[in-house]
Design a protein around this motif. Structure first.
Motif, PDB file in Angstrom:
ATOM      1  N   ALA A  26       0.834  -1.193   0.000  1.00  0.00           N
ATOM      2  CA  ALA A  26       0.000   0.000   0.000  1.00  0.00           C
ATOM      3  C   ALA A  26       0.870   1.244   0.000  1.00  0.00           C
ATOM      4  CB  ALA A  26      -0.928  -0.005   1.211  1.00  0.00           C
ATOM      5  N   THR A  27       0.786   2.094  -1.035  1.00  0.00           N
ATOM      6  CA  THR A  27       1.579   3.334  -1.112  1.00  0.00           C
ATOM      7  C   THR A  27       1.189   4.303  -0.015  1.00  0.00           C
ATOM      8  OG1 THR A  27      -0.029   4.191  -2.704  1.00  0.00           O
ATOM      9  CG2 THR A  27       1.938   3.144  -3.594  1.00  0.00           C
TER      10      THR A  27
ATOM     11  N   ALA B  28       3.423   7.100   3.245  1.00  0.00           N
ATOM     12  CA  ALA B  28       3.143   8.459   3.706  1.00  0.00           C
ATOM     13  C   ALA B  28       2.763   8.457   5.184  1.00  0.00           C
ATOM     14  CB  ALA B  28       2.012   9.054   2.875  1.00  0.00           C
ATOM     15  N   LEU B  29       1.980   7.440   5.592  1.00  0.00           N
ATOM     16  CA  LEU B  29       1.598   7.354   6.994  1.00  0.00           C
ATOM     17  C   LEU B  29       2.806   7.092   7.874  1.00  0.00           C
ATOM     18  CD1 LEU B  29      -0.620   7.219   9.139  1.00  0.00           C
ATOM     19  CD2 LEU B  29      -0.927   4.796   8.583  1.00  0.00           C
ATOM     20  N   LYS B  30       3.716   6.256   7.394  1.00  0.00           N
ATOM     21  CA  LYS B  30       4.933   5.965   8.153  1.00  0.00           C
ATOM     22  C   LYS B  30       5.773   7.223   8.355  1.00  0.00           C
ATOM     23  CE  LYS B  30       9.106   3.100   7.976  1.00  0.00           C
ATOM     24  NZ  LYS B  30       9.864   2.108   7.180  1.00  0.00           N
ATOM     25  N   ALA B  31       5.943   8.012   7.313  1.00  0.00           N
ATOM     26  CA  ALA B  31       6.725   9.251   7.420  1.00  0.00           C
ATOM     27  C   ALA B  31       6.093  10.217   8.407  1.00  0.00           C
ATOM     28  CB  ALA B  31       6.848   9.893   6.044  1.00  0.00           C
TER      29      ALA B  31
ATOM     30  N   SER C 129       5.607  -0.214  13.983  1.00  0.00           N
ATOM     31  CA  SER C 129       5.913  -1.651  13.899  1.00  0.00           C
ATOM     32  C   SER C 129       4.872  -2.376  13.047  1.00  0.00           C
ATOM     33  CB  SER C 129       5.957  -2.250  15.303  1.00  0.00           C
ATOM     34  OG  SER C 129       6.168  -3.641  15.242  1.00  0.00           O
ATOM     35  N   SER C 130       3.596  -1.999  13.226  1.00  0.00           N
ATOM     36  CA  SER C 130       2.517  -2.605  12.435  1.00  0.00           C
ATOM     37  C   SER C 130       2.670  -2.277  10.954  1.00  0.00           C
ATOM     38  CB  SER C 130       1.162  -2.114  12.946  1.00  0.00           C
ATOM     39  OG  SER C 130       0.117  -2.608  12.159  1.00  0.00           O
ATOM     40  N   ILE C 131       3.047  -1.045  10.663  1.00  0.00           N
ATOM     41  CA  ILE C 131       3.232  -0.641   9.263  1.00  0.00           C
ATOM     42  C   ILE C 131       4.397  -1.400   8.637  1.00  0.00           C
ATOM     43  CG2 ILE C 131       3.953   1.285   7.790  1.00  0.00           C
ATOM     44  CD1 ILE C 131       2.284   3.104   9.568  1.00  0.00           C
ATOM     45  N   GLU C 132       5.430  -1.640   9.408  1.00  0.00           N
ATOM     46  CA  GLU C 132       6.580  -2.391   8.889  1.00  0.00           C
ATOM     47  C   GLU C 132       6.159  -3.794   8.455  1.00  0.00           C
ATOM     48  OE1 GLU C 132       9.619  -1.669   8.187  1.00  0.00           O
ATOM     49  OE2 GLU C 132       9.578   0.416   8.861  1.00  0.00           O
ATOM     50  N   GLU C 133       5.303  -4.397   9.271  1.00  0.00           N
ATOM     51  CA  GLU C 133       4.827  -5.741   8.935  1.00  0.00           C
ATOM     52  C   GLU C 133       3.980  -5.724   7.659  1.00  0.00           C
ATOM     53  OE1 GLU C 133       2.721  -7.202  12.271  1.00  0.00           O
ATOM     54  OE2 GLU C 133       4.491  -7.372  13.561  1.00  0.00           O
TER      55      GLU C 133
END
Length: 419
Positions: free
Chosen positions: A98-99, A103-106, A194-198
């Motif tokens: 998911a692109t 953006a959410l991670k940043a 951590s959830s986004i990394e997964e």
């Protein structure tokens, strides 16, 4: 001489016979005039009458499932199946990322950095407060940091040591609370990251049903994957007239050259709108689908595309009185002619029921077992006498001997006149 006598005898007998015939025919209310020669008759039978629609169909999968992919919000990785693969519910179909997660991670990382900076500032400020707190008693006039003096909001030169200590403790307590709040925020942000990394590694789309992969669109145009069910159905078209009789749930029977066993099932779906736009130049065709009943594990697989002859049972009545359709006459109301045991042809009005397969149900009229006249060759008068052809296989000499001479002449004349 004997030859002339025979000729004279035959001539006289012929003249007498013709004269008698003419008399009997011309006599008003003559029984001969009102006698009907019945060549075809039948009985009212208890029968099953089935009204059907005869049409054609083709074997197709019962359902088709389309899988879609949003290329604007996601990055496609790879397909995990091929066309023709058999799959089950839960099978992996393709991977993507998911692109919007990037953006959410940043955003979360920036928020975490800001919170950690605030914590560092609070720790530095707490250090200054502790340092000044230790000098209040021993050095009342010790130098104080401007930020500390501003936040304490008191006049250091005029306030007592106890008041200064109290204000310092209150300020340290407030800063500790803020530091704890920021620590919890950082923990929450770490959990989200951590959830986004997964999720960023790969997201897998799975199938929701059993089936076979019919099509894969490698250009990523939607639908990206099409899946057809393993259950087969029959698809076809009803005409406008057939649509008036057809209903969902009706029983069907079908046969195909590709299948040894007859297929059974029910009408599952009927489209109320024609397959093509209505036109004066074309007859309307309404699509329908018939569901096939499974017959156990040993049922032979149905070949997609097989043509079938389809029978749709629109109405069925079992064990009802029925007669051939050609026995019914019409004169304002339907009626039939019944042959009575006393030798009469009697007219009986009837109430009709279901008509199909050359049979007519009788709701009200003669009973099962009654003998009726099939369509007569000549007009029939009500309550007429009737005679039937001689069935030589049933003629017995003993029966003939029981007739009186008068009965023999009467029946002979009736037979000759009717012929």
């Amino acid at each position: 001489m004997s030859g002339n006598w025979k000729i004279a005898a035959v001539s006289i007998a012929s003249i007498v016979l013709i004269t008698v015939n003419l008399y009997l025919i011309e006599k008003k209310e003559s029984k001969v005039e009102r006698t009907v020669f019945v060549e075809n008759w039948t009985k009212v039978k208890k029968d099953t009458i089935t009204d059907t629609i005869q049409t054609n169909g083709v074997i197709k999968p019962e359902e088709e499932y389309d899988i879609y992919f949003d290329a604007k919000k996601n990055d496609f990785k790879k397909f995990l199946v091929k066309e023709g693969d058999s799959i089950t519910a839960g099978s992996s179909l393709f991977e993507y990322t998911a692109t919007e997660l990037d953006a959410l991670k940043a955003s979360l990382e920036a928020e975490k950095t800001a919170a950690e900076g605030e914590i560092a500032g609070i720790e530095e400020y707490l250090g200054k407060l502790r340092s000044y707190q230790g000098t209040v008693t021993s050095e009342p006039e010790a130098a104080i940091d401007e930020s500390v003096e501003k936040n304490l909001n008191i006049d250091i030169t005029t306030s007592s040591s106890d008041l200064i200590k109290s204000n310092i403790e209150q300020e340290m307590y407030k800063q500790e609370l803020e530091k704890n709040r920021l620590d919890e925020k950082v923990k929450m942000l770490d959990a989200k990251l951590s959830s986004i990394e997964e999720q960023s590694s790969a997201i897998v789309t799975t199938s929701e049903a059993d089936g076979v992969v019919k099509n894969i669109n490698k250009n990523l145009d939607n639908p990206i994957i099409s899946i057809v069910s393993t259950n087969m159905a029959i698809e076809g078209y009803f005409s406008g007239e057939e649509m008036k009789k057809a209903e969902v749930g009706m029983t069907i029977k079908a046969s195909s050259s590709d299948s040894k066993k007859a297929l059974k099932g029910t009408i599952g779906r009927i489209h109320s709108y024609p397959a093509e736009e209505p036109s004066l130049k074309k007859d309307n065709r309404f699509p329908f689908q018939a569901l096939i009943e499974p017959e156990g594990e040993e049922t032979e697989p149905l070949l997609v595309g097989s043509k079938v002859d389809l029978t749709v049972i629109t109405n069925e009545k079992a064990g009802v009185p029925s007669i051939p359709i050609e026995a019914v006459q019409y004169q304002k109301h339907p009626y039939i002619y019944k042959l009575t045991n006393k030798g009469y042809v009697d007219k009986h009005y009837i109430t009709k029921g279901l008509k199909a397969e050359g049979k007519q149900e009788i709701i009200k009229g003669p009973s099962v077992g009654d003998v009726i006249l099939l369509k007569p060759n000549v007009a029939v008068k009500n309550h007429s006498y009737f005679i039937t052809p001689i069935q030589f296989e049933k003629v017995k000499a003993g029966t003939y001997k029981k007739f009186t001479s008068r009965e023999k002449v009467r029946y002979l004349l009736l037979g000759i006149l009717e012929k």
